[in-house]
Design an enzyme around this catalytic site. Sequence first.
Site, mmCIF file in Angstrom:
data_model
loop_
_atom_site.group_PDB
_atom_site.id
_atom_site.type_symbol
_atom_site.label_atom_id
_atom_site.label_comp_id
_atom_site.label_asym_id
_atom_site.label_seq_id
_atom_site.Cartn_x
_atom_site.Cartn_y
_atom_site.Cartn_z
ATOM 1 N N ASP A 144 0.866 -1.177 0.000
ATOM 2 C CA ASP A 144 0.000 0.000 0.000
ATOM 3 C C ASP A 144 0.905 1.230 0.000
ATOM 4 O OD1 ASP A 144 -1.673 2.119 0.645
ATOM 5 O OD2 ASP A 144 -2.874 0.955 2.074
ATOM 6 N N HIS A 145 0.921 1.929 -1.115
ATOM 7 C CA HIS A 145 1.877 3.032 -1.267
ATOM 8 C C HIS A 145 1.536 4.211 -0.366
ATOM 9 C CE1 HIS A 145 5.254 4.893 -2.912
ATOM 10 N NE2 HIS A 145 5.028 4.785 -4.204
#
Length: 444
Positions: A416-417
Amino acid sequence: MTTLINITIPDIGGFTDVDVIEVMVKPGDRVGVEQSLITIESDKAAMEVPSPQAGVIKELKVKLGDKVSEGSPIVVLETDESTGALAESKTPPPALKSESAVRAPHQQSVAPAAKASGPAPQPSPETAAIDSPPEVFVSGASKPHASPSVRKFARELGVDLNRIKGSGRHRRIFRSDVEKFVKTVLSSPAAPAARNGTGAALDLLPWPKVDFKRFGEIEAKPLSRVRKLSKANLARNWVMIPHVTQLDEADVTELEAFRQELNAAQSKDGIRVTMLAFILKALVAALAEFPEFNSSLDGDNLILKKYFHIGFAADTPDGLVVPVVRDVDQKGVLRIARETAELAASARAGKLRLTEIQGGCMTVSSLGGIGGTAFTPIINAPEVAILGVSKHAHQPVYRGGAFVPRLMLPPSLSYDHRVIDGAAAARFITYLSSVLADMRRALL
Ligand code: CAO
């Protein structure tokens, strides 16, 4: 001509002393037929109680936090005879009870006005399959018509209900309408990202409706309950999480030799150690080294977990399920191998308990036993990363001035950036690969 009537809590499926968690009206408000007055919640369900008639609220008989049961007063309503299917009725509560829109769990809703204006809406197979609370019709003038569970579902997916035209009476929105909306969005990558003031809108073409029979023989196969649940979860996770997938190659030559030795020695005990058990152990070593991977977003907080429960995707005839091995950091590889085998067997038999699929910190999706060289796994929210594993294969690796054959395993790390930067992900997967190359590192 107007009449004052008491509106009371109708039959709510046997629940008593349930909490009033929302009061949607105040004295002086004009309400329409089926417009929600209050929301009540038991330990099992939340439900909205609608007005059986149109009129003006003269007096509120409940407040937030009150406990109510069947028959408890809600409001005094000055009825407006010119609207509403029941406007002719001068009989307050008893009639309301039998014609109430409230329904017991898993029963069919019947709208008060259904007899006058057509058949009541049928829940879609999706709606029927969900363990949702009792649902009550909502017919507010300004709010989209949807039950609390459907609104909660839409909120979780980040879907604005105002953008959905419900398929029920009075455009009531079912869970299946929300799913259809998300599906449409997902399937139309070229759609314009129109703005609605809160961010990019999911403003896409409707899902193509094709009469497949025109082109040949077909068979319609209902989705299993597991698949229906996973499709909603996967759609949400894919839409809401900005995914990046980082690939690597881990040299597992020694590890695979050790695994085979171990299996030869263990064969009499019946425990078959697969690569998965080592991967879980190596993953926990990497999580301990990079704690932000063992976290979940909670609004503006990052929740860092101090425990190490690892889920693994298991392919079952009904679809994908993710059992969780607890406290992997405290277990040896043999025990982990036994537990993964048992959990996978339970998953395939449809016998997993709720506690066996909860509390995961990160998930491993291993397709190594099947094949492929890499893939882009979808994160299992609210986790922040997932490790995909593909099939190991012998490859020529340049070492000491020459190519040597090494057994290389390709991990695929989706993250999850919003939580994890690319550099951290590259460090994480490099560290993980180094542990797989030399499991002694897991002891450090
Ligand atoms: N490379 C090469 N071979 C591998 C391997 C890898 N990375 N991982 C496993 N194998 C081998 C195993 O060693 C085993 O061979 P042996 O019998 O010679 O030991 C064989 O493949 C079959 O393994 P398995 O699949 O029975 O066991 P597992 O512990 O590796 O996996 C489980 C268990 C439950 C993860 C797996 O059965 C499964 O369901 N995988 C699918 C997961 C999935 O669908 N993921 C996609 C989710 S996203 O859509």
